[in-house]
Design a protein around this motif. Structure first.
Motif, PDB file in Angstrom:
ATOM      1  N   ASN A 143      27.947  49.470  51.483  1.00 28.07           N
ATOM      2  CA  ASN A 143      28.459  49.410  50.577  1.00 28.07           C
ATOM      3  C   ASN A 143      28.949  51.144  49.552  1.00 28.07           C
ATOM      4  OD1 ASN A 143      26.458  51.856  51.509  1.00 28.07           O
ATOM      5  ND2 ASN A 143      24.449  51.544  50.012  1.00 28.07           N
ATOM      6  N   GLN A 144      30.119  51.327  50.466  1.00 25.65           N
ATOM      7  CA  GLN A 144      30.376  52.498  50.752  1.00 25.65           C
ATOM      8  C   GLN A 144      31.978  51.241  50.380  1.00 25.65           C
ATOM      9  OE1 GLN A 144      29.724  55.766  52.991  1.00 25.65           O
ATOM     10  NE2 GLN A 144      28.333  54.505  53.767  1.00 25.65           N
ATOM     11  N   PRO A 145      32.421  51.066  49.597  1.00 27.88           N
ATOM     12  CA  PRO A 145      33.772  49.987  49.362  1.00 27.88           C
ATOM     13  C   PRO A 145      34.794  50.807  49.451  1.00 27.88           C
ATOM     14  CG  PRO A 145      32.939  49.927  47.739  1.00 27.88           C
ATOM     15  CD  PRO A 145      31.657  51.096  48.522  1.00 27.88           C
ATOM     16  N   LYS A 146      35.450  52.178  50.649  1.00 26.16           N
ATOM     17  CA  LYS A 146      36.473  53.198  50.132  1.00 26.16           C
ATOM     18  C   LYS A 146      38.127  52.820  49.838  1.00 26.16           C
ATOM     19  CE  LYS A 146      34.025  56.346  53.131  1.00 26.16           C
ATOM     20  NZ  LYS A 146      33.657  56.981  54.770  1.00 26.16           N
ATOM     21  N   ILE A 147      37.915  51.474  50.494  1.00 28.43           N
ATOM     22  CA  ILE A 147      39.388  50.983  50.323  1.00 28.43           C
ATOM     23  C   ILE A 147      39.059  49.806  48.318  1.00 28.43           C
ATOM     24  CG2 ILE A 147      40.988  49.095  51.082  1.00 28.43           C
ATOM     25  CD1 ILE A 147      40.292  49.634  53.884  1.00 28.43           C
ATOM     26  N   ILE A 148      38.071  48.388  48.832  1.00 24.79           N
ATOM     27  CA  ILE A 148      38.221  47.732  47.624  1.00 24.79           C
ATOM     28  C   ILE A 148      36.948  47.404  47.834  1.00 24.79           C
ATOM     29  CG2 ILE A 148      38.604  45.071  47.005  1.00 24.79           C
ATOM     30  CD1 ILE A 148      41.142  46.469  47.207  1.00 24.79           C
ATOM     31  N   GLN A 149      36.324  47.317  46.413  1.00 20.63           N
ATOM     32  CA  GLN A 149      34.986  47.066  45.876  1.00 20.63           C
ATOM     33  C   GLN A 149      35.291  45.711  45.348  1.00 20.63           C
ATOM     34  OE1 GLN A 149      33.719  49.970  42.960  1.00 20.63           O
ATOM     35  NE2 GLN A 149      31.971  48.010  42.398  1.00 20.63           N
ATOM     36  N   PHE A 150      34.142  44.539  45.675  1.00 19.70           N
ATOM     37  CA  PHE A 150      34.285  43.482  44.754  1.00 19.70           C
ATOM     38  C   PHE A 150      32.910  43.354  43.890  1.00 19.70           C
ATOM     39  CE2 PHE A 150      36.012  42.876  48.924  1.00 19.70           C
ATOM     40  CZ  PHE A 150      37.405  42.017  48.568  1.00 19.70           C
ATOM     41  N   ASP A 151      33.002  42.351  42.664  1.00 15.14           N
ATOM     42  CA  ASP A 151      32.030  42.395  42.249  1.00 15.14           C
ATOM     43  C   ASP A 151      31.335  41.625  42.138  1.00 15.14           C
ATOM     44  OD1 ASP A 151      33.937  40.123  40.897  1.00 15.14           O
ATOM     45  OD2 ASP A 151      33.531  42.005  39.343  1.00 15.14           O
ATOM     46  N   GLY A 152      31.325  40.176  42.724  1.00 17.14           N
ATOM     47  CA  GLY A 152      30.990  39.346  43.121  1.00 17.14           C
ATOM     48  C   GLY A 152      31.826  37.548  42.448  1.00 17.14           C
ATOM     49  N   ARG A 153      32.456  37.873  41.716  1.00 23.80           N
ATOM     50  CA  ARG A 153      32.636  37.017  40.234  1.00 23.80           C
ATOM     51  C   ARG A 153      33.739  35.776  41.088  1.00 23.80           C
ATOM     52  NH1 ARG A 153      34.479  39.184  34.971  1.00 23.80           N
ATOM     53  NH2 ARG A 153      35.623  40.916  36.306  1.00 23.80           N
ATOM     54  N   SER A 154      34.031  34.701  41.710  1.00 25.40           N
ATOM     55  CA  SER A 154      35.142  33.925  42.191  1.00 25.40           C
ATOM     56  C   SER A 154      35.084  32.409  42.190  1.00 25.40           C
ATOM     57  CB  SER A 154      34.753  34.007  43.886  1.00 25.40           C
ATOM     58  OG  SER A 154      33.971  33.672  44.416  1.00 25.40           O
ATOM     59  N   THR A 155      35.862  32.099  42.060  1.00 23.71           N
ATOM     60  CA  THR A 155      36.073  30.239  41.308  1.00 23.71           C
ATOM     61  C   THR A 155      36.423  29.373  42.678  1.00 23.71           C
ATOM     62  OG1 THR A 155      37.631  31.519  40.698  1.00 23.71           O
ATOM     63  CG2 THR A 155      36.284  30.890  38.703  1.00 23.71           C
ATOM     64  N   PHE A 156      35.399  28.453  42.873  1.00 17.11           N
ATOM     65  CA  PHE A 156      36.911  27.642  44.390  1.00 17.11           C
ATOM     66  C   PHE A 156      36.607  26.138  43.783  1.00 17.11           C
ATOM     67  CE2 PHE A 156      32.444  30.018  44.029  1.00 17.11           C
ATOM     68  CZ  PHE A 156      31.175  28.928  43.677  1.00 17.11           C
ATOM     69  N   TYR A 157      36.991  25.870  44.861  1.00 18.94           N
ATOM     70  CA  TYR A 157      37.323  24.158  44.356  1.00 18.94           C
ATOM     71  C   TYR A 157      37.462  23.464  45.864  1.00 18.94           C
ATOM     72  CZ  TYR A 157      39.599  19.877  42.987  1.00 18.94           C
ATOM     73  OH  TYR A 157      40.007  18.382  42.561  1.00 18.94           O
ATOM     74  N   SER A 158      36.628  22.466  46.416  1.00 19.61           N
ATOM     75  CA  SER A 158      37.000  21.623  47.233  1.00 19.61           C
ATOM     76  C   SER A 158      37.529  20.472  47.310  1.00 19.61           C
ATOM     77  CB  SER A 158      36.283  21.985  48.636  1.00 19.61           C
ATOM     78  OG  SER A 158      34.711  21.509  47.710  1.00 19.61           O
ATOM     79  N   LYS A 159      38.209  19.419  48.507  1.00 13.33           N
ATOM     80  CA  LYS A 159      37.841  18.118  48.191  1.00 13.33           C
ATOM     81  C   LYS A 159      38.306  18.206  50.193  1.00 13.33           C
ATOM     82  CE  LYS A 159      40.502  14.964  45.712  1.00 13.33           C
ATOM     83  NZ  LYS A 159      41.697  14.749  44.772  1.00 13.33           N
ATOM     84  N   ASN A 160      38.053  16.686  50.047  1.00 12.62           N
ATOM     85  CA  ASN A 160      38.434  16.399  51.488  1.00 12.62           C
ATOM     86  C   ASN A 160      39.779  14.896  51.518  1.00 12.62           C
ATOM     87  OD1 ASN A 160      37.926  14.710  54.233  1.00 12.62           O
ATOM     88  ND2 ASN A 160      37.321  13.180  53.774  1.00 12.62           N
ATOM     89  N   VAL A 161      40.819  16.360  51.877  1.00 16.38           N
ATOM     90  CA  VAL A 161      42.063  15.616  52.046  1.00 16.38           C
ATOM     91  C   VAL A 161      42.614  16.196  53.267  1.00 16.38           C
ATOM     92  CG1 VAL A 161      42.502  16.347  49.886  1.00 16.38           C
ATOM     93  CG2 VAL A 161      42.750  18.230  51.041  1.00 16.38           C
TER      94      VAL A 161
END
Length: 391
Positions: A164-182
């Protein structure tokens, strides 16, 4: 509440080859490797190093005793496992002296494993803000000698301390993802060398990037101009270039800064080679260590990809930190490697493929703190050369 990367460490083995030397040995035009692939050098991993020892070397200089007592989880992303049952994280916990009161496990999904671990760590710290998690991305990329994939080999480790001390990069939990069996890349259980459908893998990578990036923009009402930089999983620099070209024209004046930062983000990857699970995060390190134009508050986009296949796009906000210490540490590791001839590299590569119940590795040329000493009665033995202790 703030969650993100508090500290980050990197390590690669003390040997490398020059891509011009490799091209000449393989009777290829050097520009095929330097320009067509974007690779200048490639780390060579000796038998005295594996994913555990490399992760320990990456972590040892960034973790304080207080950190070790607050770490609740060790998440080890790798596709170069050292055991079909026992997680690499168990050895790492012992080597680093991390509290026994911690979860320790391994995640495998090709080059995506560290990102899966990072997202899990973010969720955990959100619920347990007074604790810390370390996330590892460590791998050795092998495609075989004199193969089409040889130029995209390499190896190393990135270790991130999430808190909880992000001295380099802070994330906000937002993301998008996609998966497929290839079937674009895989490594059967009987071999240490990967199998890959190169052209197909490139196409899938770019498709997954476009899907997740455009979904991210739409979902969170953003444009590409809301990013100060875009970083990529970079198994070799040209793959990242192709992906960025699909959304940002190189001749577009409005994209000039995006392209400038991208080239800062591949400086280290072009000299180290493929880290698989660590490649995106080495690119992030390269960006924040080498860029002289980014500043606190800038949004950095990150595309993670693991063949088979899983893609994810997310972003972080750069914090106000002095990048000089990070740059010095990474430059020192990369610049102090010993250059091998191609015949020396080939011999070292072949030694790394040998498995036996009892082995003893030559440690004379490896001054790293943590090394893989060998194997006795099928049990791996690691050595802390600074403390003269075997594990």
């Amino acid at each position: 509440m703030s969650v993100g990367i508090e500290k980050v460490g990197f390590y690669t083995a003390p040997y490398y080859i020059d891509m011009v030397d490799l091209a000449k040995a393989r009777q290829q035009d050097p520009n095929k490797f330097l320009v067509g692939i974007g690779q200048k050098q490639q780390s060579v991993i000796p038998p005295s190093q594996d994913v555990v020892s490399m992760a320990a070397n990456a972590a040892t200089n960034i973790l304080s005793d207080e950190d070790k007592q607050l770490i609740d989880m060790i998440i080890f992303g790798t596709e170069t496992g050292i055991d079909n049952s026992k997680a690499a994280s168990m050895y790492l916990q012992s080597l680093l002296g991390i509290s026994d009161n911690a979860r320790a496990f391994e995640i495998k999904q090709a080059c995506y494993g560290a990102t899966a671990g990072l997202q899990m760590a973010i969720d955990y710290i959100t619920l347990h803000p007074d604790r810390k998690v370390i996330v590892v991305g460590a791998d050795i990329a092998r495609y075989g000698l004199n193969t089409s994939g040889e130029v995209t080999q390499g190896g190393g480790a990135v270790v991130m301390l999430i808190s909880n001390q992000p001295k380099i990069i802070q994330f906000d939990g937002r993301s998008t993802f996609y998966s497929k069996n290839v079937m674009d890349f895989w490594r059967p259980g009987y071999t240490k060398e990967a199998k890959v459908d190169g052209h197909y893998s490139n196409d899938v990578y770019i498709d997954f990037f476009n899907r997740t990036f455009k979904q991210f923009l739409q979902k969170f009402d953003l444009t590409i101009n809301d990013f100060s930089a875009l970083t990529f999983h970079v198994p070799y620099p040209k793959m990242g270039i192709k992906a960025l070209r699909s959304v940002a024209g190189e001749d577009d004046p409005s994209m000039e800064s995006i392209w400038h930062e991208f080239h800062e983000s591949i400086i280290y990857n072009s000299r180290v080679g493929n880290l698989y699970t660590g490649s995106l995060y080495l690119s992030l390190i390269s960006l924040i260590a080498n860029s002289d134009t980014l500043s606190a508050g800038d949004r950095i986009g990150m595309f993670s990809y693991g063949s088979g296949a899983q893609g994810e796009f997310f972003a972080g906000i750069l914090q106000d930190f002095d990048n000089s210490k990070l740059k010095h540490a990474v430059d020192q590791i990369i610049n102090n490697r010993n250059q091998l001839t191609i015949s020396e590299y080939e011999a070292m590569y072949k030694q790394g493929l040998i498995d036996a119940a009892n082995t003893a590795n030559d440690l004379s040329g490896d001054s790293s703190r943590f090394v893989l000493k060998g194997r006795s009665d099928d049990k791996l033995i690691y050595r802390d050369q600074e403390m003269n202790i075997d594990f």
